[in-house]
Design a protein around this motif. Structure first.
Motif, mmCIF file in Angstrom:
data_model
loop_
_atom_site.group_PDB
_atom_site.id
_atom_site.type_symbol
_atom_site.label_atom_id
_atom_site.label_comp_id
_atom_site.label_asym_id
_atom_site.label_seq_id
_atom_site.Cartn_x
_atom_site.Cartn_y
_atom_site.Cartn_z
ATOM 1 N N PHE A 57 0.816 -1.212 0.000
ATOM 2 C CA PHE A 57 0.000 0.000 0.000
ATOM 3 C C PHE A 57 0.853 1.267 0.000
ATOM 4 O O PHE A 57 0.502 2.254 -0.654
ATOM 5 N N VAL A 58 1.969 1.245 0.686
ATOM 6 C CA VAL A 58 2.881 2.396 0.643
ATOM 7 C C VAL A 58 3.371 2.594 -0.794
ATOM 8 O O VAL A 58 3.383 3.717 -1.317
ATOM 9 N N TRP A 59 3.757 1.494 -1.440
ATOM 10 C CA TRP A 59 4.222 1.566 -2.827
ATOM 11 C C TRP A 59 3.112 2.122 -3.726
ATOM 12 O O TRP A 59 3.377 2.974 -4.590
ATOM 13 N N LEU A 76 -3.312 -6.342 -6.963
ATOM 14 C CA LEU A 76 -2.924 -6.392 -5.547
ATOM 15 C C LEU A 76 -2.641 -7.827 -5.101
ATOM 16 O O LEU A 76 -1.717 -8.072 -4.322
ATOM 17 N N ASN A 77 -3.421 -8.781 -5.596
ATOM 18 C CA ASN A 77 -3.188 -10.190 -5.267
ATOM 19 C C ASN A 77 -1.827 -10.643 -5.787
ATOM 20 O O ASN A 77 -1.074 -11.312 -5.077
ATOM 21 N N MET A 78 -1.493 -10.279 -7.020
ATOM 22 C CA MET A 78 -0.194 -10.650 -7.574
ATOM 23 C C MET A 78 0.943 -9.948 -6.839
ATOM 24 O O MET A 78 2.010 -10.528 -6.633
ATOM 25 N N ALA A 79 0.703 -8.712 -6.427
ATOM 26 C CA ALA A 79 1.721 -7.981 -5.670
ATOM 27 C C ALA A 79 2.026 -8.705 -4.359
ATOM 28 O O ALA A 79 3.188 -8.818 -3.962
ATOM 29 N N VAL A 80 0.993 -9.216 -3.703
ATOM 30 C CA VAL A 80 1.200 -9.963 -2.450
ATOM 31 C C VAL A 80 2.021 -11.216 -2.726
ATOM 32 O O VAL A 80 2.996 -11.501 -2.029
ATOM 33 N N ARG A 81 1.659 -11.953 -3.752
ATOM 34 C CA ARG A 81 2.382 -13.195 -4.072
ATOM 35 C C ARG A 81 3.843 -12.908 -4.403
ATOM 36 O O ARG A 81 4.745 -13.633 -3.986
ATOM 37 N N TYR A 82 4.073 -11.853 -5.149
ATOM 38 C CA TYR A 82 5.434 -11.465 -5.510
ATOM 39 C C TYR A 82 6.237 -11.088 -4.264
ATOM 40 O O TYR A 82 7.366 -11.536 -4.075
#
Length: 189
Positions: A57-59, A76-82
């Motif tokens: 979220f900061v990013w 956002l889901n892919m960002a979490v996985r990454y």
């Protein structure tokens, strides 16, 4: 019910790109729980999962003006996985460094060592015995007698380059062995 709650993801993204803090807060409210759950299911670590979601979220806020996202939820889901994958990689490297540092620094008899370290030392001892003759000698002199590559080369009457090559081969095999063992350990946790 605030007006932002009625906005679609696309509308929220447009407002976010314009720097609308309330749109950002709605995105956060809408997605943080699912993002946290995804991270937690992969890590089983509350603090790490929370940090990962916060970092994303900061990013998003910092890059709001240049974000090119078509599906907010998917992004956002892919960002979490990454981020989780990067976290796991970082932790494996850190754990490996700490294990190696402990092997080099812990004095005293093996009986006083924690069980995990005893097991690791036993694995490394067995691994050393399984190496081919010259490679085993070089690895032993390097890791157990703490000789430099130059000292090993002089003692064995070989070039320093041969010593370097043999140590590279041995360490690569050891990393592979430990990687396989850690993969098996994860299955049983």
């Amino acid at each position: 019910m605030g007006v932002y709650q009625t906005y679609t993801d696309s509308e929220l993204l447009e407002h976010l790109k314009a720097g609308d803090r309330l749109a950002f807060e709605e995105i956060y409210r809408r997605y943080w729980r699912d993002m946290y759950r995804t991270a937690w299911l992969m890590l089983h670590d509350d603090a790490a999962s929370t940090d990962i979601v916060q970092d994303i979220f900061v990013w998003c806020w910092e890059k709001r003006g240049v974000m090119a996202v078509s599906s907010l939820g998917g992004y956002l889901n892919m960002a979490v996985r990454y981020k989780v994958a990067n976290y796991i990689r970082r932790e494996k490297v850190r754990a490996g460094l700490f294990a190696e540092a402990e092997l080099l620094q812990i004095p005293g008899p093996v009986q006083e060592l924690p069980l995990e370290l005893k097991e690791l030392r036993a694995i490394i001892a067995q691994f050393t015995e399984e190496l081919p003759g010259r490679c085993r000698d070089i690895f032993y002199l390097s890791r157990f007698e703490y000789l430099s590559n130059k000292e090993i080369a002089a003692r064995l009457g070989i070039s320093e380059k041969t010593v370097e090559n043999q140590l590279t081969i041995a360490l690569k095999r050891l990393r592979t062995r430990l990687g396989v063992l850690s993969a098996w350990a994860v299955l049983f946790l």
